[in-house]
Structures are given as C-alpha cells and as structure tokens.
Design an enzyme around this catalytic site. Structure first.
Site, PDB file in Angstrom:
ATOM      1  N   LYS A  10      43.525 -45.216  14.371  1.00 42.77           N
ATOM      2  CA  LYS A  10      43.029 -44.566  15.591  1.00 42.77           C
ATOM      3  C   LYS A  10      42.093 -45.515  16.338  1.00 42.77           C
ATOM      4  CE  LYS A  10      43.767 -39.973  13.772  1.00 42.77           C
ATOM      5  NZ  LYS A  10      43.284 -38.860  12.944  1.00 42.77           N
ATOM      6  N   GLN A  27      37.742 -36.598  10.899  1.00 37.46           N
ATOM      7  CA  GLN A  27      38.968 -36.728  10.110  1.00 37.46           C
ATOM      8  C   GLN A  27      39.003 -35.672   9.000  1.00 37.46           C
ATOM      9  OE1 GLN A  27      41.528 -39.034  10.795  1.00 37.46           O
ATOM     10  NE2 GLN A  27      42.613 -37.764   9.302  1.00 37.46           N
ATOM     11  N   ASP A  57      40.760 -33.319  19.350  1.00 35.43           N
ATOM     12  CA  ASP A  57      41.777 -32.777  18.446  1.00 35.43           C
ATOM     13  C   ASP A  57      42.273 -31.421  18.942  1.00 35.43           C
ATOM     14  OD1 ASP A  57      42.808 -34.191  16.331  1.00 35.43           O
ATOM     15  OD2 ASP A  57      41.151 -33.744  14.958  1.00 35.43           O
TER      16      ASP A  57
END
Ligand code: NAP
Length: 300
Positions: free
Chosen positions: A55, A99, A122
C-alpha cells in the site's frame, strides 16, 4: 470452449493507478497539495506486513505521501486510539487505514469508529456504511468499488440489469449490493440461508461471488452471457507446499458460459489497492474543497 471475455484486473488497475497519478500531479501543480495516506499496522502478522508495504509503495508510486505507523503486538486499545486521534488531527493525512486483523485485545469496531469519517478510506466506518445505504456522499469500501468499476467497463449499461451478489459481509457483499442498487440494477443479496442458490444465480445478468468457498459457483449456475465477478481469494494446498489461489467460481466451467469473467488471481485483487488510492485522492479533494475527479478506465 472458452467464450467469455477475460477481464484483466491487473491491467485495468494499472490504468486506474496511472489516471490517479496524473490527477495527483495536477493537484500538486495547480494547488501545491499532495494527498497523504497513513497506514497503521499493529503486530507482526506476515501477510499484513506485505499488504502494508504494498500500500505504501503504490501510494508513493502514484505521487502521494505515505505514512506508516507500527505498534507492537502488545499495544493497548488506548495506544492505538491515541495514534488514530493524532492522525485525525494531522492535516497532511487525508486517508487513514488500520490494517486488519488486529490483536485480540483490541476491538476492531471501536477502532474503525474512531477514524474520522472523511479520512476513512477503507469505507468501514458505520457512518460511511449508512451514507452509502441512503445514497449520500460516502467513502466506499475498496473491493466493491473496484468490482463496480470493472462492471461499468465490461457489463454495458448497468441500469435494469438483474444482479445477484453472493455473500453479505459488511466489507464486500452488502456495499456491493448497495452500489449496484445505486446503479439501478435489480439486486438480490444471497447468502448461506438462501434457498436454491444455483437457481438464483442463473437469473443473474451480473453475478458477484464473495463467499470464500473455492470453486462453489459452477458453469451451470451461470446465465449464458452473464458478467461474472469473482471476489473470492482462497488458498488451496498443493503437494509442493506452495499452495495456489482459487476463486469462488469454478473458472474452467464458468468461462464457457459467461459473457465476461474475472480470473483469480489477476481479477478483483489488484483493484482493491488501486481503489484505496482512489479513495485517498477522493478524500483529499473533499477535505480541500476541490472537485473530485471522475476516473473510470474503459475496457481494452
Ligand atoms: P465473509 O465475511 O466470510 O462472508 C462470506 C459470505 O458468504 C457470508 O455472507 C456467508 O453467508 C456467505 N456464504 C458462505 N458460505 C456460503 C454458502 N455455502 N452458500 C451461500 N453463501 C455462503 O467473507 P468476505 O470477507 O466477504 O470475503 C469473501 C471472499 O472474498 C473471501 O474469499 C475473501 O478472501 C475474498 N476477498 C477478496 C478481496 C479482494 O481484494 N479481492 C477483498 C475482500 C475479500 P452468511 O452471512 O449467511 O454466513
């Protein structure tokens, strides 16, 4: 006989990232601003470390600022919440991603709810889920957003199509169904209690499989000519111990019936990080009061 068009997600995602990089460069040139993505990793999970590294790498390749914050496996909920609060306040950070999975002492729902709604790249914050459900300006979860972009490019006019989404998780199935409804599809959300799943699937012009069951959707579950998006990523053991990835769709039989289909790997997977970058760009533009670019690659 192979009849379906193969949807090359790897190549499509590369073109999406190139489009994002162009807009990021434009923002710098016109406004002197650079979108910033912060990724928080708690613990040492090897798969998570790879995801976080990728990422960061892809964010930098797109010209964005990338910030990585690591906390030990023993981090307390308060320590993680303090880190998130700091990132929420930091104006150079436009997108925040924690994460998952988190160590067991930390409640992921409390962590997701602590992220500023407009930095929740997200799209997992309950307010963003609600905004998507009511048709508001939401941050959209990356995987379903990537599926939608592929469908816009490969499935023709979406309005009026009959879509079946297989799987009702908060991160894939439910937002996918909401997105397809927003595009005026007639949507069925199927799950483990659905009666006669094969028959439901056979009615679909668009079939999105997100169940986590290798090869579950067979060719004879698919309407001839349908567009099939396989979200599943299942690791199958092999004698050499290396394992291989399998989708939720039995590709070998599906490819002879579908009109277009994503492979696994190389279909939806590469779209997820690309859409994380797109969400970071979107979040940055919204925070700066600038127009949000409409980046939608076309089919090759
Ligand atoms: P999940 O949270 O486990 O949800 C699975 C869904 O499938 C549930 O709604 C479940 O129904 C349904 N289901 C399970 N078995 C079924 C069956 N036999 N018949 C009908 N429905 C069934 O999974 P997820 O997080 O949504 O992920 C789904 C798959 O996508 C996994 O393979 C995952 O690895 C993959 N994935 C890929 C990406 C990517 O970037 N490509 C991102 C996220 C996930 P109930 O609700 O009734 O239990």
């Amino acid at each position: 006989m192979v009849t379906a068009t193969l949807i090359d997600g790897k190549q499509f995602a590369a073109r999406l990232r190139a489009g994002i990089a162009t807009h990021v460069a434009q923002l710098k040139a016109d406004h002197g601003v650079t979108p910033g993505l912060a990724v928080v990793l708690v613990g040492e999970d090897p798969a998570s470390q790879i995801y976080v590294r990728n990422k960061g790498l892809q964010a930098r390749e797109a010209g964005m600022n990338s910030f990585e914050h690591r906390l030990p496996t023993t981090a307390t909920p308060a320590e993680l919440l303090a880190q998130i609060a700091e990132l929420n306040r930091n104006p150079t950070v436009n997108g925040i991603l924690v994460q998952l999975p988190l160590p067991k002492q930390i409640d992921p729902e409390a962590v997701i709810a602590a992220i500023a709604v407009d930095k929740d790249v997200d799209g997992f914050h309950p307010l963003n889920a609600g905004l998507l459900a009511v048709g508001g300006t939401a941050m959209i979860p990356c995987t379903p957003l990537g599926c939608l972009m592929l469908l816009k490019a490969y499935a023709g006019e979406l309005a009026g199509q009959r879509a079946v989404v297989l799987g009702r998780s908060n991160i894939v199935g439910k937002p996918m169904a909401a997105l397809l409804l927003r595009e005026h599809c007639t949507v069925t959300l199927a799950h483990s209690r659905t009666r006669d799943l094969a028959e439901e699937c056979r009615r679909a012009d668009i079939l999105v499989a997100a169940v986590g069951r290798p090869y579950m959707v067979k060719g004879d579950w698919i309407k001839p000519g349908a567009t099939v998006i396989d979200v599943g990523i299942n690791r199958i053991p092999t004698p050499d111990g290396k394992g291989r990835l399998a989708g939720d769709v039995d590709f070998a039989t599906a490819v002879t019936v579908a009109g277009a289909i994503t492979p696994v790997p190389g279909g939806v997977g590469p779209m997820t990080i690309a859409c994380l970058l797109l969400n970071t760009l979107t979040a940055a533009c919204r925070q700066w009061g600038l127009p949000v670019p409409d980046i939608q690659p076309v089919a090759e």
